[in-house]
Design a protein around this motif. Structure first.
Motif, PDB file in Angstrom:
ATOM      1  N   UNK A 296     -25.594 -46.901  32.376  1.00 47.13           N
ATOM      2  CA  UNK A 296     -25.953 -47.781  33.484  1.00 47.13           C
ATOM      3  C   UNK A 296     -27.397 -48.209  33.281  1.00 47.13           C
ATOM      4  N   UNK A 297     -27.620 -49.499  33.199  1.00 45.73           N
ATOM      5  CA  UNK A 297     -28.962 -50.017  32.968  1.00 45.73           C
ATOM      6  C   UNK A 297     -29.836 -49.809  34.194  1.00 45.73           C
ATOM      7  N   UNK A 298     -31.147 -49.745  33.968  1.00 45.25           N
ATOM      8  CA  UNK A 298     -32.089 -49.481  35.053  1.00 45.25           C
ATOM      9  C   UNK A 298     -31.975 -50.514  36.163  1.00 45.25           C
ATOM     10  N   UNK A 299     -31.902 -51.801  35.808  1.00 48.00           N
ATOM     11  CA  UNK A 299     -31.846 -52.845  36.827  1.00 48.00           C
ATOM     12  C   UNK A 299     -30.598 -52.710  37.696  1.00 48.00           C
ATOM     13  N   UNK A 300     -29.495 -52.310  37.084  1.00 52.89           N
ATOM     14  CA  UNK A 300     -28.254 -52.138  37.851  1.00 52.89           C
ATOM     15  C   UNK A 300     -28.356 -50.959  38.813  1.00 52.89           C
ATOM     16  N   UNK A 301     -29.001 -49.889  38.383  1.00 49.48           N
ATOM     17  CA  UNK A 301     -29.147 -48.728  39.259  1.00 49.48           C
ATOM     18  C   UNK A 301     -30.073 -49.039  40.435  1.00 49.48           C
ATOM     19  N   UNK A 302     -31.100 -49.835  40.189  1.00 53.03           N
ATOM     20  CA  UNK A 302     -31.985 -50.231  41.285  1.00 53.03           C
ATOM     21  C   UNK A 302     -31.213 -51.033  42.319  1.00 53.03           C
ATOM     22  N   UNK A 303     -30.413 -51.973  41.861  1.00 60.46           N
ATOM     23  CA  UNK A 303     -29.625 -52.773  42.806  1.00 60.46           C
ATOM     24  C   UNK A 303     -28.621 -51.903  43.544  1.00 60.46           C
ATOM     25  N   UNK A 304     -28.055 -50.929  42.865  1.00 56.95           N
ATOM     26  CA  UNK A 304     -27.109 -50.033  43.530  1.00 56.95           C
ATOM     27  C   UNK A 304     -27.799 -49.254  44.645  1.00 56.95           C
ATOM     28  N   UNK A 305     -29.009 -48.742  44.378  1.00 57.84           N
ATOM     29  CA  UNK A 305     -29.713 -47.968  45.404  1.00 57.84           C
ATOM     30  C   UNK A 305     -30.136 -48.850  46.576  1.00 57.84           C
ATOM     31  N   UNK A 306     -30.447 -50.094  46.302  1.00 56.72           N
ATOM     32  CA  UNK A 306     -30.806 -51.017  47.379  1.00 56.72           C
ATOM     33  C   UNK A 306     -29.622 -51.333  48.291  1.00 56.72           C
ATOM     34  N   UNK A 307     -28.422 -51.055  47.825  1.00 60.00           N
ATOM     35  CA  UNK A 307     -27.237 -51.336  48.640  1.00 60.00           C
ATOM     36  C   UNK A 307     -26.962 -50.238  49.654  1.00 60.00           C
ATOM     37  N   UNK A 308     -27.827 -49.238  49.727  1.00 52.55           N
ATOM     38  CA  UNK A 308     -27.568 -48.106  50.628  1.00 52.55           C
ATOM     39  C   UNK A 308     -27.332 -48.575  52.052  1.00 52.55           C
ATOM     40  N   UNK A 309     -26.319 -47.972  52.667  1.00 57.25           N
ATOM     41  CA  UNK A 309     -25.986 -48.220  54.072  1.00 57.25           C
ATOM     42  C   UNK A 309     -26.095 -46.897  54.785  1.00 57.25           C
ATOM     43  N   UNK A 310     -26.812 -46.867  55.911  1.00 58.60           N
ATOM     44  CA  UNK A 310     -27.111 -45.596  56.541  1.00 58.60           C
ATOM     45  C   UNK A 310     -26.545 -45.433  57.930  1.00 58.60           C
ATOM     46  N   UNK A 311     -26.795 -44.268  58.501  1.00 60.26           N
ATOM     47  CA  UNK A 311     -26.271 -43.933  59.819  1.00 60.26           C
ATOM     48  C   UNK A 311     -26.898 -44.775  60.918  1.00 60.26           C
ATOM     49  N   UNK A 312     -28.153 -45.167  60.764  1.00 61.94           N
ATOM     50  CA  UNK A 312     -28.745 -46.057  61.761  1.00 61.94           C
ATOM     51  C   UNK A 312     -28.000 -47.384  61.797  1.00 61.94           C
ATOM     52  N   UNK A 313     -27.543 -47.860  60.631  1.00 66.19           N
ATOM     53  CA  UNK A 313     -26.729 -49.082  60.589  1.00 66.19           C
ATOM     54  C   UNK A 313     -25.415 -48.876  61.326  1.00 66.19           C
ATOM     55  N   UNK A 314     -24.837 -47.676  61.201  1.00 67.80           N
ATOM     56  CA  UNK A 314     -23.580 -47.389  61.896  1.00 67.80           C
ATOM     57  C   UNK A 314     -23.772 -47.458  63.402  1.00 67.80           C
ATOM     58  N   UNK A 315     -24.879 -46.895  63.900  1.00 67.04           N
ATOM     59  CA  UNK A 315     -25.138 -46.922  65.339  1.00 67.04           C
ATOM     60  C   UNK A 315     -25.275 -48.363  65.816  1.00 67.04           C
ATOM     61  N   UNK A 316     -25.974 -49.196  65.045  1.00 66.65           N
ATOM     62  CA  UNK A 316     -26.102 -50.594  65.424  1.00 66.65           C
ATOM     63  C   UNK A 316     -24.749 -51.288  65.402  1.00 66.65           C
ATOM     64  N   UNK A 317     -23.918 -50.959  64.410  1.00 60.76           N
ATOM     65  CA  UNK A 317     -22.579 -51.547  64.348  1.00 60.76           C
ATOM     66  C   UNK A 317     -21.770 -51.208  65.596  1.00 60.76           C
ATOM     67  N   UNK A 318     -21.772 -49.938  65.963  1.00 60.23           N
ATOM     68  CA  UNK A 318     -20.880 -49.494  67.021  1.00 60.23           C
ATOM     69  C   UNK A 318     -21.338 -49.985  68.393  1.00 60.23           C
ATOM     70  N   UNK A 319     -22.631 -50.206  68.552  1.00 61.70           N
ATOM     71  CA  UNK A 319     -23.138 -50.703  69.827  1.00 61.70           C
ATOM     72  C   UNK A 319     -23.467 -52.187  69.757  1.00 61.70           C
ATOM     73  N   UNK A 320     -22.884 -52.870  68.768  1.00 62.76           N
ATOM     74  CA  UNK A 320     -22.960 -54.333  68.674  1.00 62.76           C
ATOM     75  C   UNK A 320     -24.397 -54.839  68.684  1.00 62.76           C
ATOM     76  N   UNK A 321     -25.194 -54.296  67.770  1.00 62.12           N
ATOM     77  CA  UNK A 321     -26.530 -54.836  67.596  1.00 62.12           C
ATOM     78  C   UNK A 321     -27.654 -53.944  68.048  1.00 62.12           C
TER      79      UNK A 321
END
Length: 384
Positions: A296-321
């Motif tokens: 896996x090339x370095x640039x691809x791994x950086x983009x993969x890590x930038x795609x992280x989705x977290x629990x704070x995003x889940x809370x925003x999803x479930x409470x509609x913003x």
């Protein structure tokens, strides 16, 4: 206004209540709920107005009516079930104390077991030769300030509320599908790394685990690597990562020492320096078990890590913003706090199941890495 003791009939139900009931019984059919109740040894020995099954759906409905009181949520739920499925016609509203006792009787276990039954279905396994990007994330939630919550969960200082009891949630989430795959709940004293140990069985070959080393530990890194998952974690500037060998793509081989166990042999890692605008700057560093650029090339791994989705995003999803001024957890007892958290995870699972069908699950691959968008809708099962 419908008051306690009045009949909850289909005629008085609003269409929205029927939609809410339909979402819950579609995502979590009664037979599946009953199995979780039985596995948790919460099946009633005698018929009750507020059965364990009803209380599971009530816990879930609380997240679909986040600014509504417990009694009104139950009233709307039962109206919706009567309208949608013809269930609970002629049912009478119990007293607030009876509802509180029924919630306590149910406890968190049935919802935890139900979540761990349905969550693995949210995202299919990665195709051969590809990796499933999964994030390991933690979220600390404030809970009502009671002696019971303080004793169970511990306290910590906040910027606006002083020192209050807080509970920690650690979870694995699929970065593309925005689906929580597994979770653990516990007091602040356990720490994120300790709770994360409960989630390691959900990893395995074909998983790319994204995380932040500063919030975890080298010991957890070793154990996560032992699951045969590939690891890609961000390491802060204070971690000593000497340059052993510079590789063709600008990354380099190094050794990750374990401060908590200095006698342990260092862990071989590959380090990828990068900045916000690219991957060649020194501001940030990723470390990975993928030691060869050919994997896996370095640039691809950086983009993969930038795609992280977290629990704070889940809370925003479930409470509609976002929270919109709503206190996230409202239970005054620790068992009910945990019940609320598992219900939150289940409702997030259900809502995402409505959004995208399995045929809309798209993937894009690059040098063995897979980035996916969307979630898999659960097939409709038994109806009421």
């Amino acid at each position: 206004m419908v008051r306690a003791g009045d009949l909850a009939t289909a005629d008085s139900a609003r269409p929205a209540d029927g939609i809410t009931a339909g979402i819950l019984t579609w995502a979590f059919p009664p037979a599946l709920v009953d199995e979780a109740v039985a596995a948790a040894s919460r099946t009633e020995q005698r018929a009750r107005t507020l059965s364990a099954r009803t209380m599971v759906y009530h816990a879930l409905a609380m997240w679909l009516y986040p600014s509504t009181g417990h009694e009104e949520v139950l009233r709307r739920l039962m109206r919706g079930l009567a309208r949608k499925h013809g269930w609970a016609r002629g049912w009478r509203m119990p007293t607030p104390s009876a509802l509180a006792q029924a919630r306590q009787r149910l406890g968190p276990a049935p919802l935890r077991l139900l979540f761990r039954t349905v969550a693995p279905r949210a995202v299919p396994q990665a195709p051969p030769g590809m990796r499933r990007p999964v994030t390991l994330d933690a979220l600390t939630l404030c809970v009502p300030d009671t002696h019971a919550n303080r004793d169970r969960f511990g306290t910590a200082a906040t910027a606006d509320r002083g020192t209050v009891p807080q509970v920690r949630l650690v979870a694995l989430g699929h970065c593309g599908a925005h689906a929580v795959l597994d979770a653990a709940v516990g007091p602040l004293s356990l720490g994120s790394a300790c709770l994360a140990l409960e989630l390691l069985p959900s990893l395995g070959e074909g998983t790319l685990l994204l995380a932040e080393l500063d919030a975890l530990s080298v010991g957890l890194w070793r154990q996560a690597a032992g699951t045969r998952a590939d690891l890609l974690w961000r390491a802060g500037p204070d971690w000593p990562l000497p340059v052993d060998e510079v590789l063709a793509d600008g990354s380099y081989l190094s050794r990750l020492a374990e401060p908590e166990a200095p006698a342990a042999a260092p862990v071989p890692v590959r380090v990828i320096p990068y900045d916000r605008d690219g991957w060649s700057g020194p501001a940030e560093r990723l470390i990975t078990t993928l030691l060869a650029p050919e994997e896996a090339a370095a640039a691809q791994l950086i983009e993969a890590h930038r795609s992280r989705w977290g629990l704070a995003d889940m809370v925003e999803d479930i409470l509609a913003g976002g929270l919109s001024g709503i206190e996230l957890l409202r239970s005054r007892g620790p068992d009910l706090v945990e019940q609320e958290i598992w219900a939150m995870l289940l409702v997030h699972h259900a809502v995402h199941g409505l959004i995208v069908d399995a045929q809309d699950f798209e993937s894009a691959t690059a040098e063995g890495l897979v980035t996916v968008a969307g979630t898999v809708r659960m097939a409709p099962q038994d109806r009421l």
